[in-house]
Design an enzyme around this catalytic site. Structure first.
Site, PDB file in Angstrom:
ATOM      1  N   HIS A  30     -11.788   9.549 -10.014  1.00 26.96           N
ATOM      2  CA  HIS A  30     -10.612   9.679 -10.875  1.00 26.96           C
ATOM      3  C   HIS A  30      -9.670  10.780 -10.395  1.00 26.96           C
ATOM      4  O   HIS A  30      -9.124  11.543 -11.184  1.00 26.96           O
ATOM      5  CB  HIS A  30     -11.024   9.871 -12.337  1.00 26.96           C
ATOM      6  CG  HIS A  30     -11.542   8.617 -12.934  1.00 26.96           C
ATOM      7  ND1 HIS A  30     -12.846   8.195 -12.771  1.00 26.96           N
ATOM      8  CD2 HIS A  30     -10.922   7.657 -13.663  1.00 26.96           C
ATOM      9  CE1 HIS A  30     -13.007   7.039 -13.383  1.00 26.96           C
ATOM     10  NE2 HIS A  30     -11.855   6.679 -13.930  1.00 26.96           N
ATOM     11  N   CYS A  89       0.813  -1.220   0.000  1.00 28.26           N
ATOM     12  CA  CYS A  89       0.000   0.000   0.000  1.00 28.26           C
ATOM     13  C   CYS A  89       0.847   1.270   0.000  1.00 28.26           C
ATOM     14  O   CYS A  89       0.314   2.367  -0.166  1.00 28.26           O
ATOM     15  CB  CYS A  89      -0.948  -0.003   1.187  1.00 28.26           C
ATOM     16  SG  CYS A  89      -2.178  -1.314   1.094  1.00 28.26           S
ATOM     17  N   GLU A 109     -12.646  -0.964  -0.540  1.00 28.12           N
ATOM     18  CA  GLU A 109     -11.599  -0.807  -1.546  1.00 28.12           C
ATOM     19  C   GLU A 109     -11.551  -2.012  -2.481  1.00 28.12           C
ATOM     20  O   GLU A 109     -11.133  -1.885  -3.626  1.00 28.12           O
ATOM     21  CB  GLU A 109     -10.234  -0.671  -0.871  1.00 28.12           C
ATOM     22  CG  GLU A 109     -10.070   0.584  -0.075  1.00 28.12           C
ATOM     23  CD  GLU A 109      -8.705   0.670   0.580  1.00 28.12           C
ATOM     24  OE1 GLU A 109      -8.252   1.796   0.822  1.00 28.12           O
ATOM     25  OE2 GLU A 109      -8.079  -0.384   0.845  1.00 28.12           O
TER      26      GLU A 109
END
Length: 117
Positions: free
Chosen positions: A69, A25, A107
């Site tokens: 985005h 991550c 996620e």
């Protein structure tokens, strides 16, 4: 108690730079996020709703304009973990709708974080 929920989707990148360099991550990566807002009320309004789902479109616009985005490190003032995002969306929603009781953020299809005071 009556409970309703509505789901919203967006895609974004992030990087948890505070983690060790070898942590997956810590690298720049992205997710297809799911945000679920939950609302509850002991009684229904005059229309028979906890709240009209249409009123929650404001959250969709907020997500589309600010998160979709985008690179979340540039959007949030805290590490862009799902836990911090759940709290962020909860606070944003609660300012608008008193019936909000929780927000969940995913996620991946197998992971969820929830903020519920």
């Amino acid at each position: 108690m009556y409970r309703i929920s509505k789901e919203f989707h967006f895609s974004a990148s992030h990087q948890l730079t505070h983690l060790p360099a070898g942590h997956q991550c810590a690298r720049l990566h992205g997710h297809n996020y799911i945000v679920v807002v939950e609302l509850a009320a002991a009684d229904l309004n005059a229309d028979g709703f906890v709240r009209d789902y249409h009123e929650l479109a404001e959250l969709k616009h907020y997500i589309d304009d600010r998160f979709d985005h985008r690179h979340l490190n540039e959007v949030l003032n805290v590490p862009s973990t799902a836990e911090n995002m759940a709290r962020h969306f909860f606070d944003w929603c609660r300012e608008r709708w008193a019936e909000v009781t929780a927000v969940k953020v995913s996620e991946t299809p197998k992971t969820w974080a929830e903020y519920r005071p």
